[in-house]
Design a protein around this motif. Structure first.
Motif, PDB file in Angstrom:
ATOM      1  N   THR A 101      11.027  15.025  -8.910  1.00  0.00           N
ATOM      2  CA  THR A 101      12.267  14.276  -8.703  1.00  0.00           C
ATOM      3  C   THR A 101      12.282  13.619  -7.328  1.00  0.00           C
ATOM      4  O   THR A 101      12.642  12.437  -7.187  1.00  0.00           O
ATOM      5  N   GLU A 102      11.848  14.371  -6.341  1.00  0.00           N
ATOM      6  CA  GLU A 102      11.777  13.838  -4.970  1.00  0.00           C
ATOM      7  C   GLU A 102      10.816  12.652  -4.900  1.00  0.00           C
ATOM      8  O   GLU A 102      11.126  11.614  -4.300  1.00  0.00           O
ATOM      9  N   LYS A 103       9.667  12.791  -5.529  1.00  0.00           N
ATOM     10  CA  LYS A 103       8.672  11.710  -5.507  1.00  0.00           C
ATOM     11  C   LYS A 103       9.156  10.493  -6.279  1.00  0.00           C
ATOM     12  O   LYS A 103       8.885   9.358  -5.893  1.00  0.00           O
ATOM     13  N   MET A 104       9.870  10.732  -7.376  1.00  0.00           N
ATOM     14  CA  MET A 104      10.408   9.617  -8.150  1.00  0.00           C
ATOM     15  C   MET A 104      11.446   8.841  -7.335  1.00  0.00           C
ATOM     16  O   MET A 104      11.457   7.604  -7.348  1.00  0.00           O
ATOM     17  N   LEU A 105      12.293   9.569  -6.627  1.00  0.00           N
ATOM     18  CA  LEU A 105      13.295   8.913  -5.784  1.00  0.00           C
ATOM     19  C   LEU A 105      12.628   8.129  -4.659  1.00  0.00           C
ATOM     20  O   LEU A 105      13.026   7.000  -4.347  1.00  0.00           O
ATOM     21  N   ASP A 106      11.619   8.739  -4.067  1.00  0.00           N
ATOM     22  CA  ASP A 106      10.880   8.088  -2.985  1.00  0.00           C
ATOM     23  C   ASP A 106      10.255   6.783  -3.474  1.00  0.00           C
ATOM     24  O   ASP A 106      10.360   5.738  -2.821  1.00  0.00           O
ATOM     25  N   LYS A 119       0.835  -1.208   0.000  1.00  0.00           N
ATOM     26  CA  LYS A 119       0.000   0.000   0.000  1.00  0.00           C
ATOM     27  C   LYS A 119       0.869   1.256   0.000  1.00  0.00           C
ATOM     28  O   LYS A 119       0.508   2.257  -0.624  1.00  0.00           O
ATOM     29  N   ILE A 120       2.006   1.177   0.663  1.00  0.00           N
ATOM     30  CA  ILE A 120       2.917   2.323   0.661  1.00  0.00           C
ATOM     31  C   ILE A 120       3.512   2.495  -0.731  1.00  0.00           C
ATOM     32  O   ILE A 120       3.625   3.621  -1.237  1.00  0.00           O
ATOM     33  N   VAL A 121       3.865   1.390  -1.369  1.00  0.00           N
ATOM     34  CA  VAL A 121       4.405   1.450  -2.740  1.00  0.00           C
ATOM     35  C   VAL A 121       3.354   2.074  -3.660  1.00  0.00           C
ATOM     36  O   VAL A 121       3.670   2.942  -4.476  1.00  0.00           O
ATOM     37  N   ASP A 122       2.114   1.646  -3.524  1.00  0.00           N
ATOM     38  CA  ASP A 122       1.030   2.211  -4.341  1.00  0.00           C
ATOM     39  C   ASP A 122       0.852   3.706  -4.061  1.00  0.00           C
ATOM     40  O   ASP A 122       0.648   4.500  -4.987  1.00  0.00           O
ATOM     41  N   GLU A 128       1.560   9.349  -5.647  1.00  0.00           N
ATOM     42  CA  GLU A 128       2.138  10.671  -5.385  1.00  0.00           C
ATOM     43  C   GLU A 128       3.012  11.106  -6.557  1.00  0.00           C
ATOM     44  O   GLU A 128       3.004  12.278  -6.945  1.00  0.00           O
ATOM     45  N   LYS A 129       3.748  10.174  -7.144  1.00  0.00           N
ATOM     46  CA  LYS A 129       4.584  10.498  -8.298  1.00  0.00           C
ATOM     47  C   LYS A 129       3.704  10.902  -9.488  1.00  0.00           C
ATOM     48  O   LYS A 129       3.980  11.890 -10.169  1.00  0.00           O
ATOM     49  N   THR A 130       2.634  10.166  -9.712  1.00  0.00           N
ATOM     50  CA  THR A 130       1.713  10.487 -10.802  1.00  0.00           C
ATOM     51  C   THR A 130       1.102  11.869 -10.599  1.00  0.00           C
ATOM     52  O   THR A 130       1.007  12.664 -11.546  1.00  0.00           O
ATOM     53  N   GLN A 131       0.729  12.162  -9.359  1.00  0.00           N
ATOM     54  CA  GLN A 131       0.158  13.477  -9.057  1.00  0.00           C
ATOM     55  C   GLN A 131       1.198  14.576  -9.299  1.00  0.00           C
ATOM     56  O   GLN A 131       0.874  15.631  -9.856  1.00  0.00           O
ATOM     57  N   ALA A 132       2.436  14.326  -8.916  1.00  0.00           N
ATOM     58  CA  ALA A 132       3.504  15.306  -9.152  1.00  0.00           C
ATOM     59  C   ALA A 132       3.728  15.510 -10.651  1.00  0.00           C
ATOM     60  O   ALA A 132       4.004  16.629 -11.094  1.00  0.00           O
ATOM     61  N   GLU A 133       3.603  14.432 -11.440  1.00  0.00           N
ATOM     62  CA  GLU A 133       3.721  14.559 -12.901  1.00  0.00           C
ATOM     63  C   GLU A 133       2.617  15.453 -13.456  1.00  0.00           C
ATOM     64  O   GLU A 133       2.857  16.293 -14.322  1.00  0.00           O
ATOM     65  N   TRP A 134       1.403  15.260 -12.960  1.00  0.00           N
ATOM     66  CA  TRP A 134       0.281  16.090 -13.413  1.00  0.00           C
ATOM     67  C   TRP A 134       0.507  17.551 -13.037  1.00  0.00           C
ATOM     68  O   TRP A 134       0.217  18.456 -13.822  1.00  0.00           O
ATOM     69  N   MET A 135       1.002  17.773 -11.823  1.00  0.00           N
ATOM     70  CA  MET A 135       1.241  19.142 -11.372  1.00  0.00           C
ATOM     71  C   MET A 135       2.319  19.811 -12.227  1.00  0.00           C
ATOM     72  O   MET A 135       2.199  20.989 -12.584  1.00  0.00           O
TER      73      MET A 135
END
Length: 147
Positions: A102-107, A9-12, A17-24
């Motif tokens: 970038t932060e979200k991708m690393l996370d 669930k954390i991975v999901d 969060e990464k997808t949302q950051a991409e949209w932003m």
């Protein structure tokens, strides 16, 4: 036995969060492009007003008309300066969104790597269990055949 990752669930969540950051980021880039287009339109309009002012001067138009065009050109100049400030802010926003992405991708990558390690450990343990079962079966067969 099937692999089940306890922190899936954390991975999901990290993936979302990464997808949302991409949209932003996409939205910020779209806003930047719109601001740049608006600036281009202002430059074009200013150029047209310069031409209209030149044409009015050449055809001996009333001074009030030439003056009004000049005032409008000054207004366009102030709009251009404001738009350039808006573009600078949009650039800052895009950079901020890129850093956030970038932060979200690393996370996400950290959590995916942890899941992969856990999956590999599970696979190795499964192979070891299977090998132990096969060894035990061979030992029992050997013991039965030895009697």
């Amino acid at each position: 036995m099937k692999f089940h990752y306890a922190f899936q669930k954390i991975v999901d969540l990290k993936s979302n969060e990464k997808t949302q950051a991409e949209w932003m980021l996409s939205s910020a880039i779209g806003k930047l492009q719109a601001e740049e287009k608006s600036l281009s339109d202002l430059f074009e309009m200013r150029e047209q007003m310069f031409e209209a002012q030149q044409e009015a001067a050449c055809r001996c138009a009333p001074v009030a008309e030439i003056r009004n065009i000049g005032i409008y050109v000054e207004y366009l100049e102030s709009c251009i300066v404001k738009k350039q400030d808006d573009i600078q802010l949009a650039h800052v926003n895009v950079n901020k969104k890129q850093d956030h992405l970038t932060e979200k991708m690393l996370d996400e990558k950290v959590w995916l790597k942890a899941r992969d390690k856990s999956k590999e450990k599970f696979r190795q343990e499964s192979l070891l269990r299977e090998q132990n079962e096969l060894d035990e079966m061979a030992t029992v067969r050997f013991a039965i055949n030895a009697r």
